[in-house]
Design a protein around this motif. Structure first.
Motif, PDB file in Angstrom:
ATOM      1  N   ALA A   1      14.213  -0.864   1.601  1.00 28.34           N
ATOM      2  CA  ALA A   1      13.739  -0.261   0.388  1.00 28.34           C
ATOM      3  C   ALA A   1      13.520   0.932   0.602  1.00 28.34           C
ATOM      4  CB  ALA A   1      12.595  -1.273  -0.009  1.00 28.34           C
ATOM      5  N   PRO A   2      13.575   1.825  -0.456  1.00 25.73           N
ATOM      6  CA  PRO A   2      12.865   2.970  -0.338  1.00 25.73           C
ATOM      7  C   PRO A   2      11.494   3.198   0.517  1.00 25.73           C
ATOM      8  CG  PRO A   2      13.784   2.820  -2.667  1.00 25.73           C
ATOM      9  CD  PRO A   2      13.809   1.366  -1.851  1.00 25.73           C
ATOM     10  N   ARG A   3      11.203   4.156   1.123  1.00 28.46           N
ATOM     11  CA  ARG A   3       9.847   4.424   1.614  1.00 28.46           C
ATOM     12  C   ARG A   3       9.023   5.117   0.872  1.00 28.46           C
ATOM     13  NH1 ARG A   3       6.752   3.354   6.171  1.00 28.46           N
ATOM     14  NH2 ARG A   3       8.408   1.954   6.782  1.00 28.46           N
ATOM     15  N   VAL A   4       9.710   6.215   0.061  1.00 29.60           N
ATOM     16  CA  VAL A   4       8.735   7.038  -0.789  1.00 29.60           C
ATOM     17  C   VAL A   4       9.312   6.928  -2.380  1.00 29.60           C
ATOM     18  CG1 VAL A   4       8.541   9.452  -1.568  1.00 29.60           C
ATOM     19  CG2 VAL A   4       9.080   8.806   1.173  1.00 29.60           C
ATOM     20  N   LEU A   5       8.302   6.543  -3.041  1.00 31.73           N
ATOM     21  CA  LEU A   5       8.480   6.442  -4.420  1.00 31.73           C
ATOM     22  C   LEU A   5       7.699   7.544  -5.476  1.00 31.73           C
ATOM     23  CD1 LEU A   5       7.851   2.664  -4.899  1.00 31.73           C
ATOM     24  CD2 LEU A   5      10.055   3.693  -4.609  1.00 31.73           C
ATOM     25  N   ARG A   6       8.427   7.518  -6.575  1.00 27.42           N
ATOM     26  CA  ARG A   6       7.699   8.682  -7.582  1.00 27.42           C
ATOM     27  C   ARG A   6       6.771   7.858  -8.251  1.00 27.42           C
ATOM     28  NH1 ARG A   6       8.913  13.579 -11.047  1.00 27.42           N
ATOM     29  NH2 ARG A   6       9.198  12.310 -13.128  1.00 27.42           N
ATOM     30  N   ILE A   7       5.436   7.951  -8.216  1.00 23.84           N
ATOM     31  CA  ILE A   7       4.406   7.138  -8.972  1.00 23.84           C
ATOM     32  C   ILE A   7       3.440   8.247  -9.514  1.00 23.84           C
ATOM     33  CG2 ILE A   7       2.618   5.511  -8.868  1.00 23.84           C
ATOM     34  CD1 ILE A   7       4.099   4.288  -6.064  1.00 23.84           C
TER      35      ILE A   7
ATOM     36  N   LEU B   1      12.572  13.335   0.602  1.00 26.95           N
ATOM     37  CA  LEU B   1      11.388  12.914   1.403  1.00 26.95           C
ATOM     38  C   LEU B   1      11.686  11.573   1.883  1.00 26.95           C
ATOM     39  CD1 LEU B   1       8.615  14.123  -0.797  1.00 26.95           C
ATOM     40  CD2 LEU B   1       8.662  14.684   1.568  1.00 26.95           C
ATOM     41  N   ASP B   2      12.307  10.542   0.934  1.00 22.04           N
ATOM     42  CA  ASP B   2      12.662   9.407   1.381  1.00 22.04           C
ATOM     43  C   ASP B   2      13.524   9.485   2.624  1.00 22.04           C
ATOM     44  OD1 ASP B   2      12.739   6.257   1.130  1.00 22.04           O
ATOM     45  OD2 ASP B   2      14.780   6.650   0.440  1.00 22.04           O
ATOM     46  N   ARG B   3      14.858  10.198   2.524  1.00 23.53           N
ATOM     47  CA  ARG B   3      15.508  10.285   3.541  1.00 23.53           C
ATOM     48  C   ARG B   3      14.947  10.636   4.950  1.00 23.53           C
ATOM     49  NH1 ARG B   3      21.072  10.246   1.441  1.00 23.53           N
ATOM     50  NH2 ARG B   3      21.116   9.967  -0.815  1.00 23.53           N
TER      51      ARG B   3
ATOM     52  N   ARG C   1       4.241  11.648  -8.772  1.00 20.45           N
ATOM     53  CA  ARG C   1       3.997  12.264  -7.512  1.00 20.45           C
ATOM     54  C   ARG C   1       4.730  11.539  -6.311  1.00 20.45           C
ATOM     55  NH1 ARG C   1       0.166  14.092 -11.212  1.00 20.45           N
ATOM     56  NH2 ARG C   1      -1.318  15.391 -10.301  1.00 20.45           N
ATOM     57  N   ALA C   2       4.750  12.171  -5.144  1.00 23.81           N
ATOM     58  CA  ALA C   2       5.627  11.332  -3.975  1.00 23.81           C
ATOM     59  C   ALA C   2       4.164  10.290  -3.541  1.00 23.81           C
ATOM     60  CB  ALA C   2       6.336  12.278  -3.100  1.00 23.81           C
ATOM     61  N   TYR C   3       4.646   9.277  -3.175  1.00 25.56           N
ATOM     62  CA  TYR C   3       3.897   8.314  -2.504  1.00 25.56           C
ATOM     63  C   TYR C   3       4.723   7.586  -1.518  1.00 25.56           C
ATOM     64  CZ  TYR C   3      -0.147   8.396  -5.859  1.00 25.56           C
ATOM     65  OH  TYR C   3      -1.214   8.806  -6.429  1.00 25.56           O
ATOM     66  N   ARG C   4       4.277   7.271  -0.274  1.00 23.27           N
ATOM     67  CA  ARG C   4       4.908   6.624   0.762  1.00 23.27           C
ATOM     68  C   ARG C   4       4.388   5.541   0.948  1.00 23.27           C
ATOM     69  NH1 ARG C   4       4.844   9.381   6.268  1.00 23.27           N
ATOM     70  NH2 ARG C   4       4.137  11.388   5.563  1.00 23.27           N
ATOM     71  N   ARG C   5       5.039   4.277   1.291  1.00 22.11           N
ATOM     72  CA  ARG C   5       4.784   3.027   1.766  1.00 22.11           C
ATOM     73  C   ARG C   5       4.231   3.267   2.984  1.00 22.11           C
ATOM     74  NH1 ARG C   5       9.207   0.784   1.675  1.00 22.11           N
ATOM     75  NH2 ARG C   5       9.462   0.105   3.747  1.00 22.11           N
ATOM     76  N   VAL C   6       3.046   2.826   3.524  1.00 22.36           N
ATOM     77  CA  VAL C   6       2.498   2.586   4.738  1.00 22.36           C
ATOM     78  C   VAL C   6       2.065   1.261   5.461  1.00 22.36           C
ATOM     79  CG1 VAL C   6       1.817   5.010   4.329  1.00 22.36           C
ATOM     80  CG2 VAL C   6       0.171   3.000   3.848  1.00 22.36           C
TER      81      VAL C   6
ATOM     82  N   PRO D   1       0.822  -1.266  -0.002  1.00 26.95           N
ATOM     83  CA  PRO D   1       0.067  -0.056   0.238  1.00 26.95           C
ATOM     84  C   PRO D   1       0.958   1.330  -0.041  1.00 26.95           C
ATOM     85  CG  PRO D   1      -0.734  -1.460   1.683  1.00 26.95           C
ATOM     86  CD  PRO D   1       0.620  -2.163   1.150  1.00 26.95           C
ATOM     87  N   TYR D   2       0.521   2.253  -0.829  1.00 26.45           N
ATOM     88  CA  TYR D   2       1.037   3.313  -0.657  1.00 26.45           C
ATOM     89  C   TYR D   2       0.095   4.672  -0.554  1.00 26.45           C
ATOM     90  CZ  TYR D   2       5.589   1.848  -2.000  1.00 26.45           C
ATOM     91  OH  TYR D   2       6.969   1.166  -2.005  1.00 26.45           O
ATOM     92  N   ARG D   3       0.531   5.631   0.253  1.00 30.01           N
ATOM     93  CA  ARG D   3      -0.394   6.528   0.231  1.00 30.01           C
ATOM     94  C   ARG D   3       0.378   8.071  -0.205  1.00 30.01           C
ATOM     95  NH1 ARG D   3      -4.810   7.901   3.432  1.00 30.01           N
ATOM     96  NH2 ARG D   3      -4.738   5.759   4.722  1.00 30.01           N
ATOM     97  N   ARG D   4      -0.156   9.000  -0.970  1.00 27.30           N
ATOM     98  CA  ARG D   4       0.248  10.065  -1.416  1.00 27.30           C
ATOM     99  C   ARG D   4       0.871  11.044  -0.322  1.00 27.30           C
ATOM    100  NH1 ARG D   4      -4.132  12.567  -4.802  1.00 27.30           N
ATOM    101  NH2 ARG D   4      -4.336  13.770  -3.101  1.00 27.30           N
ATOM    102  N   VAL D   5       1.929  11.488  -0.372  1.00 30.93           N
ATOM    103  CA  VAL D   5       2.769  12.218   0.645  1.00 30.93           C
ATOM    104  C   VAL D   5       1.797  13.722   0.801  1.00 30.93           C
ATOM    105  CG1 VAL D   5       4.582  13.576   1.238  1.00 30.93           C
ATOM    106  CG2 VAL D   5       4.916  11.243   0.438  1.00 30.93           C
ATOM    107  N   ALA D   6       1.514  14.020   1.760  1.00 32.75           N
ATOM    108  CA  ALA D   6       0.466  15.500   1.866  1.00 32.75           C
ATOM    109  C   ALA D   6       1.183  16.013   3.252  1.00 32.75           C
ATOM    110  CB  ALA D   6      -0.840  14.949   1.934  1.00 32.75           C
TER     111      ALA D   6
END
Length: 596
Positions: free
Chosen positions: A262-268, A251-253, A271-276, A229-234
């Motif tokens: 693995a990276p917690r923030v990806l560009r999808i 953002l990932d750092r 946009r920036a999405y974070r793994r939650v 699951p990924y949620r958009r960074v806001a």
């Protein structure tokens, strides 16, 4: 139809006009609005359109309608299509199409409600093509929403899936379309999406020896293509749109944990999405009986982020100036890289403080809901929104006054060279005043409002779209409703006291986020300048085409480029810039589900 009439017919025909304007090959298409005299003028118009190219072996008549019910504009529907072959009686076939239309109920669903008897516009679409392969192409995988996959299929064939970047086949599914046709159709879909800035589905066919677009419509996505699951960074805004890879890296750092491999923030979708995880950290369930204790604890806990933010603000300018002094004499790529790393550390610290404020907000909201019951979504958003600083409000008001003055005087926000001499002095004053002020956000690319005439014009246009003080009005209304709800429950006075205490805590967090937004904006401007310096060095060594291309690389990629590692960096940048264009107008989903 004339082009302005084509655009006025609604979403699908307007999309087709934009695709045509940007040079995507299109077929012979006519869109004809039906008048009340279906037996006369309209029939004559359809017949005249067909007569222009009746030598083509395949002609299709499609009927469409759209409704204006509830003052909402709906997408057009194409409920009937009739093929017309050479030698057919044109009048008889058009009458047949009208009869099909009359047999259909003119119903359309708006927001889940079916509305009948609304004012409806009806029209005929005439499409001409050669015999040969035809079908449908989607610019993303229509089943999974994967943005890196293009799908092509015919009416009788199984969809063929291709990798968008390389056009390499991804599926072994059989298709009755030749591989070269599939690849050309995928390219048409990709070009159409670039033109419109959002996913599309298009019909294609052959005309005069080449593959062309015969129709285009938006593609509704149900994204579910990720492995987690990924949620958009806001952190500051709900959706800033495309965010540069260098900002994604920061953002990932900032949001990564020690146990993350693995990276917690990806560009999808750019946009920036974070793994939650299943439960958002910092929001433990709270029982009503312990709400008072938790409320007091939260009020006490707020002193830590407030102190951390104050310390960060007080030391920010000195830290940035020290970095700049140390890097002033940098000549080699390695020396420039040191400054870039130092600037990014400052940005990462600012993002971490914003994340701590976000977690504290979620915790406070959970206690509020234990006290008062489930809060409406709009109330949660209003209580959690940042509060603009006094300086930011003055900037916004300055922009809004100039924007309104320009609209009152000349009816629009013009290009700088078209600003009348009487207003040019005021334009230049605002530009000079805002030379070091950039928008609030987490992306590294935005320049200060006063950096150029184009940047100032964009800011003025945005100022007109923004509702002044809407956030504060919504916040006050949310607090009012919250206190009224608390009073209406058992032990109302106690609940009202808890709600009031937490509301003040949330207001303090909103102030913190507003101040950190300003501090982050300052740090991002310095990071941008440092990255552009490194980019200029890489341009000199033939690795990039433009200094600002460095913004489209992560810090690790920049380190590799400085070290001389081969990596086709310019090609990577071009693909990522293209992705920004492709997804700039997409309403990205808030959450991406895992694969089933």
């Amino acid at each position: 139809m004339r082009r302005d009439e084509l655009v006025a017919m609604g979403e699908e025909t307007a999309d087709l006009a934009r695709v045509v304007d940007l040079g995507v090959p299109f077929g012979a298409i006519w869109v004809i609005g039906l008048s009340d005299d279906a037996e006369g003028k309209t029939l004559a118009a359809v017949t005249a359109a067909l007569a222009l190219d009746l030598t083509r072996p395949v002609v299709e008549l499609g009927a469409f309608f759209r409704t204006h019910a509830l003052a909402a504009r709906c997408r057009k529907l194409w409920p009937a299509t009739i093929a017309l072959r050479r030698g057919d009686d044109v009048r008889a076939r058009v009458h047949e199409l009208f009869r099909v239309l009359e047999s259909r109920e003119m119903l359309v669903a708006i927001g889940g409600v079916t509305v009948a008897g609304a004012r409806t516009e009806v029209g005929v679409r005439v499409t001409v093509r050669d015999e040969g392969a035809s079908g449908v192409a989607a610019s993303v995988d229509p089943r999974t929403g994967d943005p890196d996959v293009v799908a092509v299929w015919s009416e009788s064939g199984t969809p063929a899936l291709l990798d968008r970047k390389t056009m390499r086949p991804l599926s072994d599914a059989p298709s009755d379309l030749r591989p070269d046709v599939v690849e050309r159709a995928a390219d048409l879909a990709d070009r159409a999406q670039l033109a419109l800035g959002r996913p599309v589905e298009l019909a294609f066919g052959h005309l005069r020896g080449r593959l062309v677009v015969l129709g285009v419509r938006p593609l509704a996505l149900a994204p579910c293509f990720t492995d987690a699951p990924y949620r958009r960074v806001a952190l500051l805004t709900a959706d800033e749109g495309p965010i540069a890879p260098l900002a994604i890296d920061a953002l990932d750092r900032a949001l990564r944990r020690a146990d993350d491999d693995a990276p917690r923030v990806l560009r999808i979708y750019a946009r920036a999405y974070r793994r939650v995880e299943a439960r958002i950290p910092g929001s433990p369930p709270v029982e009503g009986a312990s709400a008072l204790t938790r409320a007091a604890q939260i009020a006490s806990d707020l002193t830590r982020p407030v102190a951390a933010v104050r310390a960060f603000e007080e030391s920010l300018e000195a830290r940035l100036d020290e970095i700049d002094r140390a890097s002033a004499d940098a000549r080699t790529g390695a020396e420039m890289l040191v400054a870039l790393r130092d600037h990014q550390r400052v940005v990462v610290e600012a993002l971490s403080l914003l994340e701590s404020a976000r977690v504290a907000t979620l915790t406070a909201v959970s206690v509020l809901e234990a006290t008062c019951g489930t809060l409406p979504r709009e109330a949660v958003h209003a209580l959690a929104a940042l509060r603009r600083t006094r300086a930011r409000r003055r900037v916004d008001e300055r922009l809004l006054r100039l924007a309104r003055h320009l609209v009152d005087q000349i009816g629009e926000i013009p290009e700088a060279h078209r600003v009348p001499a009487a207003l040019r002095r005021r334009w230049d004053e605002v530009k000079l005043e805002l030379r070091d002020v950039r928008p609030i956000g987490v992306d590294v690319r935005p320049l200060p409002y006063g950096a150029s005439d184009a940047a100032l014009r964009a800011a003025l246009i945005d100022a007109l779209r923004t509702v002044t003080d809407a956030e504060e009005t919504a916040r006050r209304e949310a607090v009012r409703r919250l206190l009224a709800t608390a009073r209406g429950r058992p032990l109302g006075r106690m609940r009202e006291g808890i709600a009031g205490t937490l509301s003040m805590g949330l207001a303090q967090l909103a102030d913190i986020k507003g101040r950190m937004g300003e501090a982050l904006a300052i740090a991002l401007l310095r990071l941008r300048g440092s990255a552009s310096n490194v980019g200029a060095h890489l341009v000199d060594h033939g690795m990039l085409d433009d200094p600002d291309d460095a913004l489209y690389l992560g810090l690790g990629e920049i380190e590799e480029a400085i070290g001389g590692e081969p990596g086709a960096y310019a090609s990577r940048v071009r693909l990522r810039r293209e992705a920004d264009l492709r997804w700039r107008a997409l309403e990205a989903p808030r959450r991406l589900a895992a694969r089933a």
